[in-house]
Design a protein around this motif. Structure first.
Motif, PDB file in Angstrom:
ATOM      1  N   LEU A   5       0.801  -1.122   0.011  1.00  0.00           N
ATOM      2  CA  LEU A   5      -0.004   0.033  -0.071  1.00  0.00           C
ATOM      3  C   LEU A   5       0.922   0.977  -0.001  1.00  0.00           C
ATOM      4  O   LEU A   5       0.785   2.091  -0.572  1.00  0.00           O
ATOM      5  N   PHE A   6       1.755   1.211   0.822  1.00  0.00           N
ATOM      6  CA  PHE A   6       3.142   2.180   0.891  1.00  0.00           C
ATOM      7  C   PHE A   6       3.386   2.507  -0.419  1.00  0.00           C
ATOM      8  O   PHE A   6       3.726   4.036  -0.986  1.00  0.00           O
ATOM      9  N   THR A   7       3.811   1.568  -1.198  1.00  0.00           N
ATOM     10  CA  THR A   7       4.588   1.648  -2.593  1.00  0.00           C
ATOM     11  C   THR A   7       3.353   2.378  -3.560  1.00  0.00           C
ATOM     12  O   THR A   7       3.496   3.241  -4.466  1.00  0.00           O
ATOM     13  N   ARG A   8       2.119   1.691  -3.561  1.00  0.00           N
ATOM     14  CA  ARG A   8       1.194   2.229  -4.373  1.00  0.00           C
ATOM     15  C   ARG A   8       0.917   3.636  -4.112  1.00  0.00           C
ATOM     16  O   ARG A   8       0.674   4.439  -4.991  1.00  0.00           O
ATOM     17  N   GLY A   9       0.948   4.340  -2.842  1.00  0.00           N
ATOM     18  CA  GLY A   9       0.611   5.528  -2.378  1.00  0.00           C
ATOM     19  C   GLY A   9       1.913   6.405  -2.967  1.00  0.00           C
ATOM     20  O   GLY A   9       1.597   7.537  -3.517  1.00  0.00           O
ATOM     21  N   LEU A  10       2.923   6.101  -3.168  1.00  0.00           N
ATOM     22  CA  LEU A  10       3.999   6.543  -3.549  1.00  0.00           C
ATOM     23  C   LEU A  10       3.914   6.694  -5.178  1.00  0.00           C
ATOM     24  O   LEU A  10       4.218   7.760  -5.760  1.00  0.00           O
ATOM     25  N   GLN A  11       3.511   5.584  -5.837  1.00  0.00           N
ATOM     26  CA  GLN A  11       3.688   5.565  -7.194  1.00  0.00           C
ATOM     27  C   GLN A  11       2.265   6.545  -7.668  1.00  0.00           C
ATOM     28  O   GLN A  11       2.294   7.170  -8.821  1.00  0.00           O
ATOM     29  N   ASP A  12       1.062   6.746  -6.855  1.00  0.00           N
ATOM     30  CA  ASP A  12      -0.127   7.434  -7.434  1.00  0.00           C
ATOM     31  C   ASP A  12      -0.034   8.741  -6.585  1.00  0.00           C
ATOM     32  O   ASP A  12      -0.809   9.378  -7.221  1.00  0.00           O
ATOM     33  N   GLY A  13       0.981   9.054  -5.856  1.00  0.00           N
ATOM     34  CA  GLY A  13       1.002  10.547  -5.406  1.00  0.00           C
ATOM     35  C   GLY A  13       0.127  10.694  -4.444  1.00  0.00           C
ATOM     36  O   GLY A  13       0.399  12.096  -3.544  1.00  0.00           O
ATOM     37  N   TRP A  14      -0.343  10.086  -3.710  1.00  0.00           N
ATOM     38  CA  TRP A  14      -1.304  10.213  -2.693  1.00  0.00           C
ATOM     39  C   TRP A  14      -0.278  10.319  -1.325  1.00  0.00           C
ATOM     40  O   TRP A  14      -0.858  10.634  -0.312  1.00  0.00           O
ATOM     41  N   PHE A  15       0.811   9.456  -1.480  1.00  0.00           N
ATOM     42  CA  PHE A  15       1.615   9.388  -0.034  1.00  0.00           C
ATOM     43  C   PHE A  15       3.018  10.075  -0.546  1.00  0.00           C
ATOM     44  O   PHE A  15       3.424   9.442  -1.965  1.00  0.00           O
ATOM     45  N   THR A  16       3.401  10.914  -0.002  1.00  0.00           N
ATOM     46  CA  THR A  16       4.762  11.507  -0.552  1.00  0.00           C
ATOM     47  C   THR A  16       5.884  11.474   0.598  1.00  0.00           C
ATOM     48  O   THR A  16       5.610  11.539   1.758  1.00  0.00           O
ATOM     49  N   PRO A  17       6.997  11.461   0.034  1.00  0.00           N
ATOM     50  CA  PRO A  17       8.118  11.512   0.931  1.00  0.00           C
ATOM     51  C   PRO A  17       8.309  12.517   1.503  1.00  0.00           C
ATOM     52  O   PRO A  17       7.852  13.668   1.288  1.00  0.00           O
ATOM     53  N   HIS A  18       9.040  12.412   2.593  1.00  0.00           N
ATOM     54  CA  HIS A  18       9.516  13.784   3.441  1.00  0.00           C
ATOM     55  C   HIS A  18      10.493  14.736   2.807  1.00  0.00           C
ATOM     56  O   HIS A  18      11.206  14.182   1.835  1.00  0.00           O
ATOM     57  N   PRO A  19      10.322  16.008   2.889  1.00  0.00           N
ATOM     58  CA  PRO A  19      11.111  16.674   2.088  1.00  0.00           C
ATOM     59  C   PRO A  19      12.685  16.482   2.120  1.00  0.00           C
ATOM     60  O   PRO A  19      13.084  16.271   3.413  1.00  0.00           O
ATOM     61  N   TYR A  20      13.636  16.556   1.041  1.00  0.00           N
ATOM     62  CA  TYR A  20      14.941  16.185   1.441  1.00  0.00           C
ATOM     63  C   TYR A  20      15.966  17.259   0.494  1.00  0.00           C
ATOM     64  O   TYR A  20      15.386  17.823  -0.566  1.00  0.00           O
ATOM     65  N   LYS A  21      17.178  16.937   0.990  1.00  0.00           N
ATOM     66  CA  LYS A  21      17.856  17.963  -0.072  1.00  0.00           C
ATOM     67  C   LYS A  21      19.414  16.905  -0.023  1.00  0.00           C
ATOM     68  O   LYS A  21      19.788  16.505   0.918  1.00  0.00           O
ATOM     69  N   ILE A  22      19.732  17.178  -1.277  1.00  0.00           N
ATOM     70  CA  ILE A  22      20.919  16.335  -1.632  1.00  0.00           C
ATOM     71  C   ILE A  22      22.155  17.236  -1.525  1.00  0.00           C
ATOM     72  O   ILE A  22      22.221  18.505  -1.988  1.00  0.00           O
ATOM     73  N   ILE A  23      22.903  17.044  -0.737  1.00  0.00           N
ATOM     74  CA  ILE A  23      24.139  17.790  -0.187  1.00  0.00           C
ATOM     75  C   ILE A  23      25.448  17.343  -1.190  1.00  0.00           C
ATOM     76  O   ILE A  23      25.603  15.942  -1.396  1.00  0.00           O
TER      77      ILE A  23
END
Length: 174
Positions: free
Chosen positions: A124-142
């Protein structure tokens, strides 16, 4: 960060924010105030996803006698928790093995459902990421791979890392 979390909650449903950085007394009073606003007089169950830096002590101050708390750090001394509160451990490792600590003394036992729960949850977690209703925490690439760690640590120490996770691409290390 409070500003980031504010976008994720729904105050009309009783969601609130209690900022641990304001100190232990503010945490306890913040939880009590949230309960009062929601029309509740007690808390009977708590999941302490931190289990250190006074988190469980603060929770126990508002948890009802006979209440239950589950903690996430095995091997820690939780003797400060009153005997009137039932304590247990929750471990992500049990979702991989099917075994989990069923007591704070570390005795292993089989708890049915943890592997099955993880199987369904992560799909379910994976589907949410794929469908956009579950998003990751903001991140910054150093930039600079591991050479950028000092920058990230300096930002953390200076308080400039609120609501952001730092990512280091090891292959960028010279």
């Amino acid at each position: 960060g409070e500003a980031y979390v504010e976008k994720l909650i729904d105050r009309s449903k009783g969601d609130t924010i209690v900022d641990y950085r304001k100190g232990n007394e503010a945490v306890v009073s913040g939880i009590k105030e949230a309960l009062k606003k929601a029309g509740h007089s007690e808390i009977r169950h708590a999941f302490d996803a931190v289990s250190e830096k006074n988190s469980y002590q603060n929770i126990c101050e508002v948890l009802s006698k006979g209440g239950k708390i589950t903690l996430v750090l095995p091997g820690k001394d939780y003797s400060e928790i009153p005997e009137t509160i039932e304590k247990s451990l929750t471990s992500v490792g049990s979702s991989h093995t099917g075994f989990e600590a069923n007591s704070l003394e570390g005795k292993a036992g089989i708890k049915t459902g943890s592997k099955d729960f993880a199987f369904v949850f992560f799909r379910l977690f994976t589907r949410g990421l794929q469908d956009g209703w579950f998003t990751p925490h903001p991140y910054k690439i150093i930039p600079g791979g591991l050479n950028g760690i000092e920058e990230g640590l300096s930002n953390l120490k200076a308080g400039r890392a609120s609501a952001v996770k730092y990512v280091y691409r090891i292959e960028e290390t010279e």
